[in-house]
Design a protein around this motif. Structure first.
Motif, PDB file in Angstrom:
ATOM      1  N   ASN A   1       0.460  -1.551   0.015  1.00 51.56           N
ATOM      2  CA  ASN A   1       0.084   0.269   0.419  1.00 51.56           C
ATOM      3  C   ASN A   1       0.481   0.985   0.014  1.00 51.56           C
ATOM      4  O   ASN A   1       0.951   2.268  -0.341  1.00 51.56           O
ATOM      5  CB  ASN A   1      -1.124  -0.130   0.972  1.00 51.56           C
ATOM      6  CG  ASN A   1      -2.210  -0.630   1.204  1.00 51.56           C
ATOM      7  OD1 ASN A   1      -2.735  -1.622   0.122  1.00 51.56           O
ATOM      8  ND2 ASN A   1      -2.264  -2.063   1.969  1.00 51.56           N
ATOM      9  N   GLU A   2       2.167   1.270   0.855  1.00 46.81           N
ATOM     10  CA  GLU A   2       3.076   2.194   0.895  1.00 46.81           C
ATOM     11  C   GLU A   2       3.422   2.330  -0.918  1.00 46.81           C
ATOM     12  O   GLU A   2       3.578   3.714  -1.372  1.00 46.81           O
ATOM     13  CB  GLU A   2       4.008   2.636   1.706  1.00 46.81           C
ATOM     14  CG  GLU A   2       4.625   3.875   1.383  1.00 46.81           C
ATOM     15  CD  GLU A   2       6.492   2.918   1.513  1.00 46.81           C
ATOM     16  OE1 GLU A   2       7.315   3.886   1.948  1.00 46.81           O
ATOM     17  OE2 GLU A   2       6.391   1.925   2.828  1.00 46.81           O
TER      18      GLU A   2
ATOM     19  N   ILE B   1      -6.927   2.160  -3.926  1.00 47.03           N
ATOM     20  CA  ILE B   1      -7.268   3.144  -2.061  1.00 47.03           C
ATOM     21  C   ILE B   1      -8.419   3.578  -1.536  1.00 47.03           C
ATOM     22  O   ILE B   1      -8.392   2.343  -0.864  1.00 47.03           O
ATOM     23  CB  ILE B   1      -5.981   3.987  -2.113  1.00 47.03           C
ATOM     24  CG1 ILE B   1      -4.517   3.449  -2.365  1.00 47.03           C
ATOM     25  CG2 ILE B   1      -6.299   4.785  -0.568  1.00 47.03           C
ATOM     26  CD1 ILE B   1      -3.931   2.717  -1.219  1.00 47.03           C
ATOM     27  N   THR B   2      -9.308   3.889  -2.216  1.00 48.75           N
ATOM     28  CA  THR B   2     -10.236   4.029  -1.511  1.00 48.75           C
ATOM     29  C   THR B   2     -11.306   3.533  -1.513  1.00 48.75           C
ATOM     30  O   THR B   2     -11.926   2.647  -0.130  1.00 48.75           O
ATOM     31  CB  THR B   2     -11.310   5.574  -2.096  1.00 48.75           C
ATOM     32  OG1 THR B   2     -11.191   5.363  -3.573  1.00 48.75           O
ATOM     33  CG2 THR B   2     -10.109   6.497  -2.707  1.00 48.75           C
TER      34      THR B   2
ATOM     35  N   LEU C   1      -8.181   3.263   7.950  1.00 45.03           N
ATOM     36  CA  LEU C   1      -6.213   3.108   8.199  1.00 45.03           C
ATOM     37  C   LEU C   1      -6.130   2.043   7.593  1.00 45.03           C
ATOM     38  O   LEU C   1      -6.898   0.375   7.877  1.00 45.03           O
ATOM     39  CB  LEU C   1      -5.621   3.458   9.696  1.00 45.03           C
ATOM     40  CG  LEU C   1      -5.630   3.808  10.283  1.00 45.03           C
ATOM     41  CD1 LEU C   1      -5.008   3.945  11.606  1.00 45.03           C
ATOM     42  CD2 LEU C   1      -4.751   5.023   9.016  1.00 45.03           C
ATOM     43  N   LEU C   2      -5.319   1.771   6.495  1.00 50.83           N
ATOM     44  CA  LEU C   2      -4.522   0.823   5.393  1.00 50.83           C
ATOM     45  C   LEU C   2      -3.695  -0.153   5.806  1.00 50.83           C
ATOM     46  O   LEU C   2      -2.729   0.301   6.390  1.00 50.83           O
ATOM     47  CB  LEU C   2      -4.040   1.405   4.317  1.00 50.83           C
ATOM     48  CG  LEU C   2      -5.778   1.990   3.450  1.00 50.83           C
ATOM     49  CD1 LEU C   2      -4.915   1.909   1.942  1.00 50.83           C
ATOM     50  CD2 LEU C   2      -6.777   0.499   3.417  1.00 50.83           C
ATOM     51  N   PRO C   3      -3.899  -1.360   6.330  1.00 55.86           N
ATOM     52  CA  PRO C   3      -2.825  -2.266   6.714  1.00 55.86           C
ATOM     53  C   PRO C   3      -1.249  -2.519   5.482  1.00 55.86           C
ATOM     54  O   PRO C   3      -1.763  -1.728   4.371  1.00 55.86           O
ATOM     55  CB  PRO C   3      -3.048  -3.490   6.680  1.00 55.86           C
ATOM     56  CG  PRO C   3      -4.524  -3.693   5.403  1.00 55.86           C
ATOM     57  CD  PRO C   3      -4.462  -2.589   5.405  1.00 55.86           C
ATOM     58  N   ALA C   4      -0.705  -3.002   6.031  1.00 55.11           N
ATOM     59  CA  ALA C   4       1.039  -2.461   4.804  1.00 55.11           C
ATOM     60  C   ALA C   4       0.503  -2.699   3.762  1.00 55.11           C
ATOM     61  O   ALA C   4       1.331  -2.524   2.398  1.00 55.11           O
ATOM     62  CB  ALA C   4       2.271  -2.800   5.124  1.00 55.11           C
TER      63      ALA C   4
ATOM     64  N   PHE D   1       3.271   5.378   8.579  1.00 54.12           N
ATOM     65  CA  PHE D   1       3.866   6.352   7.756  1.00 54.12           C
ATOM     66  C   PHE D   1       3.387   5.972   6.506  1.00 54.12           C
ATOM     67  O   PHE D   1       3.323   6.658   5.855  1.00 54.12           O
ATOM     68  CB  PHE D   1       5.601   6.042   7.550  1.00 54.12           C
ATOM     69  CG  PHE D   1       6.727   6.404   6.768  1.00 54.12           C
ATOM     70  CD1 PHE D   1       6.664   7.919   6.656  1.00 54.12           C
ATOM     71  CD2 PHE D   1       6.529   5.515   5.243  1.00 54.12           C
ATOM     72  CE1 PHE D   1       7.579   8.666   5.615  1.00 54.12           C
ATOM     73  CE2 PHE D   1       7.425   6.377   4.625  1.00 54.12           C
ATOM     74  CZ  PHE D   1       7.721   7.588   4.546  1.00 54.12           C
ATOM     75  N   ASP D   2       2.771   4.737   5.870  1.00 52.73           N
ATOM     76  CA  ASP D   2       2.779   4.068   5.309  1.00 52.73           C
ATOM     77  C   ASP D   2       0.922   4.794   4.364  1.00 52.73           C
ATOM     78  O   ASP D   2       1.250   5.255   3.636  1.00 52.73           O
ATOM     79  CB  ASP D   2       2.465   2.664   5.115  1.00 52.73           C
ATOM     80  CG  ASP D   2       3.534   1.365   5.373  1.00 52.73           C
ATOM     81  OD1 ASP D   2       5.024   1.799   5.097  1.00 52.73           O
ATOM     82  OD2 ASP D   2       3.233   0.784   4.973  1.00 52.73           O
TER      83      ASP D   2
END
Length: 144
Positions: free
Chosen positions: A51-52, A84-85, A94-97, A118-119
């Protein structure tokens, strides 16, 4: 000096093409817009959607469109943002890594249940950059 400029421009153009058209970017299917974090050279597989990296890609594609006018980059930024959305709606604010795509992949452990501030910040910046470029409030609302 011209040779250095020409070579730099060639490398730059090749990097843009790689980001837009290689298999590191998912261009179809339910994960359209996502980006793999890396390619395993030995097995020629892409084991992990990261995701980052998707957040970075939104910013990079937005810049490519704003500076170079490449419509394919704007389309890629929008695809990444919609992915992403869609996942924010699935997982919450909040999204997991990321998510493993290969069950045999074990180098990084299971990152699918870890949330990194941070991600998520990188994702937020990407959404804000695309909002600035397009004026689409959807991207601003999800960044908030």
């Amino acid at each position: 000096m011209s040779d250095i400029f020409d070579r730099s421009h060639q490398i730059f153009s090749c990097n843009i093409s790689w980001l837009l058209y290689s298999d590191i970017r998912i261009k179809s299917g339910p994960d359209r817009g996502a980006m793999y974090g890396w390619k395993n050279i030995d097995t020629a597989t892409y084991p992990f959607i990261y995701n980052e990296i998707v957040g970075y890609s939104i910013t990079a594609f937005s810049w490519i469109y704003a500076e170079l006018g490449q419509v394919a980059a704007l389309d890629a930024a929008k695809d990444a943002s919609y992915w992403i959305t869609k996942n924010i709606e699935r997982y919450g604010d909040l999204l997991p890594a990321g998510r493993k795509e290969d069950d045999t992949f074990s180098q990084k452990g299971d990152l699918s249940n870890l949330i990194y501030a941070f991600d998520n910040g990188i994702i937020m910046v990407g959404l804000l950059n695309l909002h600035k470029l397009t004026g689409n409030l959807r991207f601003l609302n999800y960044a908030e």
